[in-house]
Design a protein around this motif. Sequence first.
Motif, mmCIF file in Angstrom:
data_model
loop_
_atom_site.group_PDB
_atom_site.id
_atom_site.type_symbol
_atom_site.label_atom_id
_atom_site.label_comp_id
_atom_site.label_asym_id
_atom_site.label_seq_id
_atom_site.Cartn_x
_atom_site.Cartn_y
_atom_site.Cartn_z
ATOM 1 N N PHE A 136 -3.110 -70.757 81.392
ATOM 2 C CA PHE A 136 -1.665 -70.883 81.217
ATOM 3 C C PHE A 136 -1.343 -70.559 79.765
ATOM 4 O O PHE A 136 -1.914 -71.153 78.846
ATOM 5 C CB PHE A 136 -1.229 -72.315 81.560
ATOM 6 C CG PHE A 136 0.232 -72.617 81.339
ATOM 7 C CD1 PHE A 136 1.121 -72.604 82.398
ATOM 8 C CD2 PHE A 136 0.716 -72.929 80.071
ATOM 9 C CE1 PHE A 136 2.467 -72.895 82.209
ATOM 10 C CE2 PHE A 136 2.057 -73.218 79.861
ATOM 11 C CZ PHE A 136 2.939 -73.198 80.938
ATOM 12 N N LEU A 137 -0.433 -69.621 79.542
ATOM 13 C CA LEU A 137 -0.105 -69.165 78.193
ATOM 14 C C LEU A 137 1.345 -69.495 77.856
ATOM 15 O O LEU A 137 2.228 -69.432 78.723
ATOM 16 C CB LEU A 137 -0.313 -67.661 78.064
ATOM 17 C CG LEU A 137 -1.721 -67.133 78.343
ATOM 18 C CD1 LEU A 137 -1.723 -65.612 78.353
ATOM 19 C CD2 LEU A 137 -2.697 -67.664 77.297
ATOM 20 N N LEU A 138 1.574 -69.822 76.608
ATOM 21 C CA LEU A 138 2.930 -70.051 76.129
ATOM 22 C C LEU A 138 3.105 -69.255 74.841
ATOM 23 O O LEU A 138 2.416 -69.519 73.840
ATOM 24 C CB LEU A 138 3.176 -71.540 75.867
ATOM 25 C CG LEU A 138 4.636 -71.967 75.790
ATOM 26 C CD1 LEU A 138 5.344 -71.747 77.120
ATOM 27 C CD2 LEU A 138 4.753 -73.420 75.385
ATOM 28 N N ILE A 139 4.013 -68.280 74.877
ATOM 29 C CA ILE A 139 4.151 -67.312 73.793
ATOM 30 C C ILE A 139 5.609 -67.252 73.349
ATOM 31 O O ILE A 139 6.520 -67.255 74.183
ATOM 32 C CB ILE A 139 3.668 -65.926 74.251
ATOM 33 C CG1 ILE A 139 2.193 -66.004 74.664
ATOM 34 C CG2 ILE A 139 3.854 -64.883 73.153
ATOM 35 C CD1 ILE A 139 1.683 -64.769 75.360
ATOM 36 N N GLY A 140 5.831 -67.188 72.043
ATOM 37 C CA GLY A 140 7.193 -67.178 71.502
ATOM 38 C C GLY A 140 7.786 -65.786 71.416
ATOM 39 O O GLY A 140 7.122 -64.842 70.988
ATOM 40 N N ALA A 141 9.063 -65.668 71.834
ATOM 41 C CA ALA A 141 9.737 -64.359 71.776
ATOM 42 C C ALA A 141 11.246 -64.563 71.688
ATOM 43 O O ALA A 141 11.782 -65.526 72.242
ATOM 44 C CB ALA A 141 9.390 -63.535 73.011
ATOM 45 N N PRO A 142 11.975 -63.628 71.005
ATOM 46 C CA PRO A 142 13.444 -63.663 71.015
ATOM 47 C C PRO A 142 13.957 -62.987 72.286
ATOM 48 O O PRO A 142 13.480 -61.910 72.662
ATOM 49 C CB PRO A 142 13.803 -62.854 69.772
ATOM 50 C CG PRO A 142 12.688 -61.869 69.637
ATOM 51 C CD PRO A 142 11.449 -62.540 70.154
ATOM 52 N N ILE A 143 14.920 -63.621 72.945
ATOM 53 C CA ILE A 143 15.414 -63.064 74.214
ATOM 54 C C ILE A 143 16.942 -63.116 74.219
ATOM 55 O O ILE A 143 17.539 -64.163 73.925
ATOM 56 C CB ILE A 143 14.847 -63.846 75.416
ATOM 57 C CG1 ILE A 143 13.322 -63.682 75.472
ATOM 58 C CG2 ILE A 143 15.489 -63.393 76.730
ATOM 59 C CD1 ILE A 143 12.645 -64.467 76.568
ATOM 60 N N VAL B 106 7.825 -68.340 76.295
ATOM 61 C CA VAL B 106 7.618 -67.695 77.589
ATOM 62 C C VAL B 106 6.300 -68.209 78.183
ATOM 63 O O VAL B 106 5.243 -68.095 77.556
ATOM 64 C CB VAL B 106 7.572 -66.166 77.453
ATOM 65 C CG1 VAL B 106 7.392 -65.517 78.824
ATOM 66 C CG2 VAL B 106 8.830 -65.654 76.763
ATOM 67 N N ALA B 107 6.382 -68.786 79.395
ATOM 68 C CA ALA B 107 5.200 -69.320 80.069
ATOM 69 C C ALA B 107 4.661 -68.292 81.054
ATOM 70 O O ALA B 107 5.401 -67.779 81.902
ATOM 71 C CB ALA B 107 5.548 -70.614 80.791
ATOM 72 N N LEU B 108 3.365 -67.988 80.951
ATOM 73 C CA LEU B 108 2.723 -67.011 81.830
ATOM 74 C C LEU B 108 1.472 -67.617 82.457
ATOM 75 O O LEU B 108 0.768 -68.414 81.824
ATOM 76 C CB LEU B 108 2.308 -65.768 81.057
ATOM 77 C CG LEU B 108 3.342 -65.001 80.231
ATOM 78 C CD1 LEU B 108 3.345 -65.488 78.788
ATOM 79 C CD2 LEU B 108 3.020 -63.518 80.275
ATOM 80 N N TYR B 109 1.193 -67.198 83.672
ATOM 81 C CA TYR B 109 -0.052 -67.608 84.337
ATOM 82 C C TYR B 109 -0.468 -66.528 85.323
ATOM 83 O O TYR B 109 0.286 -66.176 86.233
ATOM 84 C CB TYR B 109 0.133 -68.940 85.056
ATOM 85 C CG TYR B 109 -1.126 -69.440 85.744
ATOM 86 C CD1 TYR B 109 -2.236 -69.835 85.001
ATOM 87 C CD2 TYR B 109 -1.210 -69.495 87.128
ATOM 88 C CE1 TYR B 109 -3.396 -70.284 85.628
ATOM 89 C CE2 TYR B 109 -2.360 -69.947 87.768
ATOM 90 C CZ TYR B 109 -3.457 -70.340 87.009
ATOM 91 O OH TYR B 109 -4.603 -70.779 87.615
#
Length: 645
Positions: A83-90, A101-104
């Motif tokens: 499980f990844l949590l990555i910061g981004a401007p949206i 942003v949560a990815l799996y």
Amino acid sequence: MYGYVKVGSAVPKLRVADCVYNKEEILKLVEAAAAKQVRVLSFPELSVTGYTCADLFFQTPLLHAAEQAIQEIAEATEALNIFLLIGAPIAVDNQMFNCAVALYKGKLLGIVPKTHIPNYSEFYEERWFASADDLLTEEITYAGQNVPIGADLIFAAADFPALKIGVEICEDLWVPIPPSSYLSLYGATLLLNLSASNELASKPGYRRQLVSQQSARCLSAYVYTSAGTGESTQDAVFSGHSMIYENGTLFAETESFSRESQFVYADIDVEMLMSERRKHTTFMTHLQKAEAQKFYRQIFFDMAEDTTLDNWSRPLSNVPFTPTTKLDARCKNIFAIQTTGLARRMEHTHADSLVIGISGGLDSTLALLVCAKACDYLGIDRTHVIGVTMPGFGTTDRTYQNALTLMRCLGITMKEIPIRDAVIQHFKDIDHDISLHNVTYENAQARERTQILMDLANKYNGLVVGTGDLSELALGWATYNGDHMSMYGVNGGIPKTLVRVLVKWVATNGEVDAEASAALLDVLDTPVSPELLPPDENGKINQKTEDLVGPYELHDFFLYQIIRFGYHPAKILFLAEKAFAGEYDRATLLKWLKNFYRRFFIQQFKRSCLPDGPKVGALCLSPRSDWRMPTDAVSRIWMDEVEKL
């Protein structure tokens, strides 16, 4: 499957506004973390672009590049169980949001915008970003996928019910009521914070306090991941200071100011956190009384609990009751609890004396030291302590001499009352063969000693001070209505391993003179024994407690894990194998674990009628405090599991 999840905090090398480079560094760390079996990994705030892009956040190319990077990260990690949590401007709803942003496994599970936007001192985020409270939309299309968006998301592992992940971003933690407080009330056991906290003098210490306290208040694990040295240094410097805490305890921390990418990880016990929440009945009262109820969407993903536990990484002490830091302060505090409790009881009952049996063993030695300190606390002479040595059939010269030395050195009133003749007469009265060294032979001595102490207390308007410790209470290693009984038990909240630490502390910190110190050290070196059976042919102790019931270091470890957290026997064994690796094999651990469960259940009747005494540490077994258990409870469930092991 013991309720552990390996979580990580990753700080990549970064180039401001270079999303391609940043994506590559993020993927390198993901691969490295996955190789260590990390299952949850968080990155810093705005980690795809860099936090310090300033007005570049208004540039459409940067936003598109960030979105493209997220999409490529999702595609590249599709085969990874992480499980990844990555910061981004949206950009959404005609506004810009600072998001996590949560990815799996290649899927974007959800997007969590930052709620509290700082706009003071060196921070000017309101120039670029809106608050999650201003969001209108609940779902957007981003990086080619339809994705839930909002600060009301909790990510739940479908096949691991205890793992629920809540997200907040940097400043969210620094406000009076952080979003993570509500997230934990609604079930999140693991809190992830994507941050960009710049460095200031003394700020690291405050940051640690903040994360530690929030993890403790929320009864959660808290992973705080902060931006590294690659950020712009135009007006601030970032160090990459990142931490993993569990319920107030630091498990891992990055090296600050590292020029290279780095990550740290630890195994978090979410089962333990759930147990703590159930036990702390006030945990949910805040939610019930909240003025405005919040509601959260649960986003499920199919992660299951690990069964291998390879590369298990977690602080684990094989002496959980004993202080590992600030020993002097901890020991002083423990003695203060004991002495204040005893002194207050002496005052309240208008007692003129403290009556205590002195055997020359560990427990009575600690209780004697407490009695002496209680007199000092009350400002009365130590002669108000009446120490009684009562030699019996099993008394050895070593313990007898140590008892006399300690009483003399501490300046208390000394009495010697041998019990042999009285016990022999008692054996005649009940028609017991003195050569039969059974439980009657042993317990008659213990009860005779208790009778003497009680009657002396009546004679001298005193209190009988109990000496039995927490470990003995757990095992029932006390004679019912013998040494089991007193008028105030000062050691009842202190396990045997801690008794040793306290006695050694007194012996070595200048509290007593050289003769008393030598006696105390010899007491520590003497095998633990009730001395109820005759000595061997050399006059040495012939009855060693730990040969009969098992090593106290093991029983104290079992006691802490079982009563503090309510773990399964299988998990207790797993932890014991880790904690005592190289000291005890599996068969030995199972033997004494089985014995602990057996004795703990059948000996509850002794704990149900304990005398008063102070709670000292994280747990005690008083029926008026931590432990209420029916005397006729059946141990079958626990014993069956031990047998299967």
